[in-house]
Write an enzyme that holds these catalytic residues in place. Structure first.
Site, PDB file in Angstrom:
ATOM      1  N   ARG A  65       0.826  -1.204   0.000  1.00  0.00           N
ATOM      2  CA  ARG A  65       0.000   0.000   0.000  1.00  0.00           C
ATOM      3  C   ARG A  65       0.864   1.259   0.000  1.00  0.00           C
ATOM      4  O   ARG A  65       0.551   2.245  -0.673  1.00  0.00           O
ATOM      5  CB  ARG A  65      -0.907  -0.022   1.241  1.00  0.00           C
ATOM      6  CG  ARG A  65      -1.860   1.155   1.352  1.00  0.00           C
ATOM      7  CD  ARG A  65      -2.678   1.030   2.618  1.00  0.00           C
ATOM      8  NE  ARG A  65      -3.482   2.216   2.855  1.00  0.00           N
ATOM      9  CZ  ARG A  65      -3.866   2.631   4.051  1.00  0.00           C
ATOM     10  NH1 ARG A  65      -3.522   1.938   5.128  1.00  0.00           N
ATOM     11  NH2 ARG A  65      -4.594   3.714   4.192  1.00  0.00           N
ATOM     12  N   HIS A  69       0.677   4.366  -2.584  1.00  0.00           N
ATOM     13  CA  HIS A  69       0.447   5.741  -2.126  1.00  0.00           C
ATOM     14  C   HIS A  69       1.625   6.644  -2.472  1.00  0.00           C
ATOM     15  O   HIS A  69       1.442   7.839  -2.720  1.00  0.00           O
ATOM     16  CB  HIS A  69       0.199   5.752  -0.617  1.00  0.00           C
ATOM     17  CG  HIS A  69      -1.173   5.300  -0.243  1.00  0.00           C
ATOM     18  ND1 HIS A  69      -1.791   5.660   0.934  1.00  0.00           N
ATOM     19  CD2 HIS A  69      -2.068   4.505  -0.895  1.00  0.00           C
ATOM     20  CE1 HIS A  69      -3.003   5.121   0.989  1.00  0.00           C
ATOM     21  NE2 HIS A  69      -3.184   4.400  -0.102  1.00  0.00           N
ATOM     22  N   ASN A  97      -3.270   8.096   5.348  1.00  0.00           N
ATOM     23  CA  ASN A  97      -2.122   7.233   5.651  1.00  0.00           C
ATOM     24  C   ASN A  97      -1.993   6.898   7.133  1.00  0.00           C
ATOM     25  O   ASN A  97      -1.037   6.217   7.531  1.00  0.00           O
ATOM     26  CB  ASN A  97      -0.823   7.885   5.163  1.00  0.00           C
ATOM     27  CG  ASN A  97      -0.685   7.835   3.654  1.00  0.00           C
ATOM     28  OD1 ASN A  97      -1.063   6.851   3.024  1.00  0.00           O
ATOM     29  ND2 ASN A  97      -0.139   8.898   3.064  1.00  0.00           N
ATOM     30  N   HIS A 196      -6.149  -5.623  -2.892  1.00  0.00           N
ATOM     31  CA  HIS A 196      -7.027  -5.753  -1.728  1.00  0.00           C
ATOM     32  C   HIS A 196      -7.281  -7.210  -1.358  1.00  0.00           C
ATOM     33  O   HIS A 196      -8.029  -7.482  -0.419  1.00  0.00           O
ATOM     34  CB  HIS A 196      -8.361  -5.041  -1.986  1.00  0.00           C
ATOM     35  CG  HIS A 196      -8.243  -3.555  -2.040  1.00  0.00           C
ATOM     36  ND1 HIS A 196      -9.281  -2.729  -2.396  1.00  0.00           N
ATOM     37  CD2 HIS A 196      -7.191  -2.732  -1.781  1.00  0.00           C
ATOM     38  CE1 HIS A 196      -8.882  -1.465  -2.360  1.00  0.00           C
ATOM     39  NE2 HIS A 196      -7.619  -1.441  -1.984  1.00  0.00           N
TER      40      HIS A 196
END
Length: 326
Positions: A65, A69, A97, A196
């Site tokens: 992740r 990001h 975050n 995911h």
């Protein structure tokens, strides 16, 4: 040599220097970037990741992740790793975050410390993050893919820039626009959403689908009723509990995520919306039924995403400490 000859020579030198600088600036990412300058780079990163897994088997989901990001905000430049200062709130402290565990940042710190000991000032923090994201995918059952490297680290990290990150409440059209801004297609978006299949989410990210969804329905009608009832038990109103993103196999990189969406069991609105058009639903169906296609296309999409807005050549820097600009 006459004055004219000296001028011509000087001009030739200037042109040569300019071309050399231009070539350096135009350097692109490539596999094996550290083959000569730091051949142990990828194995050192892998060691730091393996050590972290002993304490937290799910830490790879956070690392994956973080790479996503990082790339979506100012490009893949390691800016998500920079700490806030008295005068600036950095990306890592933005609300979106806040759920990334500090232990994940510590994995990068430990890898960087080892790398600086053997290859000082050579391996960028942005590349460390790209390598460990790949290692995370492979660890949970995805394909081990080659990572083109050569990224340099950015010097700017601002929480306000995380507005470039897609949120869990977006519909298909808005998600597609978010990814298009990064030169990623809707197909790329559907494939990368498959990340995911591992990790956890916090209740506030999807609780709007469980309580007071609309004037006509307390629950999002696109959410399976039994799954919603289960989620309500795990997420009572106002809680910040964690739930598995893909309950059948939370630490396995498989197609269960897509199969869940086909059963109206996508956790986020942004998951379930992937079947809202005929063409997007067809892609989800394909990925749900073919593990090899999913894993192969996911690896390719990760490499593509890893090239967003990168600094190479003379741009950026190689941070000595990933949390602080030089």
């Amino acid at each position: 040599m006459g004055s004219g000859g000296r001028v011509e020579m000087l001009l030739a030198i200037v042109v040569a220097l300019y071309l050399s600088a231009a070539i350096t600036e135009a350097q692109v990412l490539h596999v094996g970037f550290y083959s000569y300058s730091c051949p142990q780079a990828e194995s050192i990163v892998k060691e730091a990741f393996d050590d972290a897994l002993e304490d937290d088997p799910g830490i790879g989901a956070d690392l994956l992740r973080m790479h996503f990001h990082d790339c979506f905000v100012r490009g893949c430049d390691g800016s998500v790793l920079i700490d806030s200062t008295k005068g600036n709130t950095a990306e890592k402290d933005a609300e979106i975050n806040q759920t990334v565990e500090d232990e994940a940042f510590q994995v990068i710190d430990k890898a960087k410390k080892k790398l600086e000991a053997v290859c000082k000032g050579v391996v960028s923090c942005a590349d460390i993050l790209a390598f460990v994201a790949r290692d995370s995918v492979a660890h949970y059952g995805g394909i081990f893919y080659e990572v083109p490297a050569g990224r340099r680290d950015g010097r700017i990290s601002r929480s306000v820039d995380t507005a470039d990150l897609p949120t869990p409440d977006l519909d298909l059209a808005r998600l597609t626009k978010f990814f298009a801004r990064k030169r990623l297609s809707q197909n790329d978006m559907i494939i990368l959403s498959g990340a995911h299949t591992i990790g956890v989410a916090h209740c506030p990210a999807f609780s709007n689908r469980l309580y007071n969804f609309s004037q006509s329905s307390s629950r999002d009608p696109t959410l399976d009723a039994r799954y919603a009832a289960q989620l309500k038990k795990e997420c009572p109103p106002g809680s910040n509990n964690e739930v598995n993103m893909d309950p059948p196999s939370p630490l396995v990189f498989d197609t269960s995520y897509y199969r869940g969406i086909l059963k109206n069991r996508g956790l986020f609105s942004s998951d379930q919306t992937l079947v809202s058009t005929t063409s997007s639903a067809a892609k989800v169906t394909l990925l749900a039924s073919n593990s090899e296609v999913f894993k192969t296309e996911f690896a390719a999409a990760m490499v593509k995403m890893g090239g967003i807005g990168v600094h190479t050549g003379r741009k950026g820097e190689i941070r000595g400490n990933c949390r602080v600009v030089n």
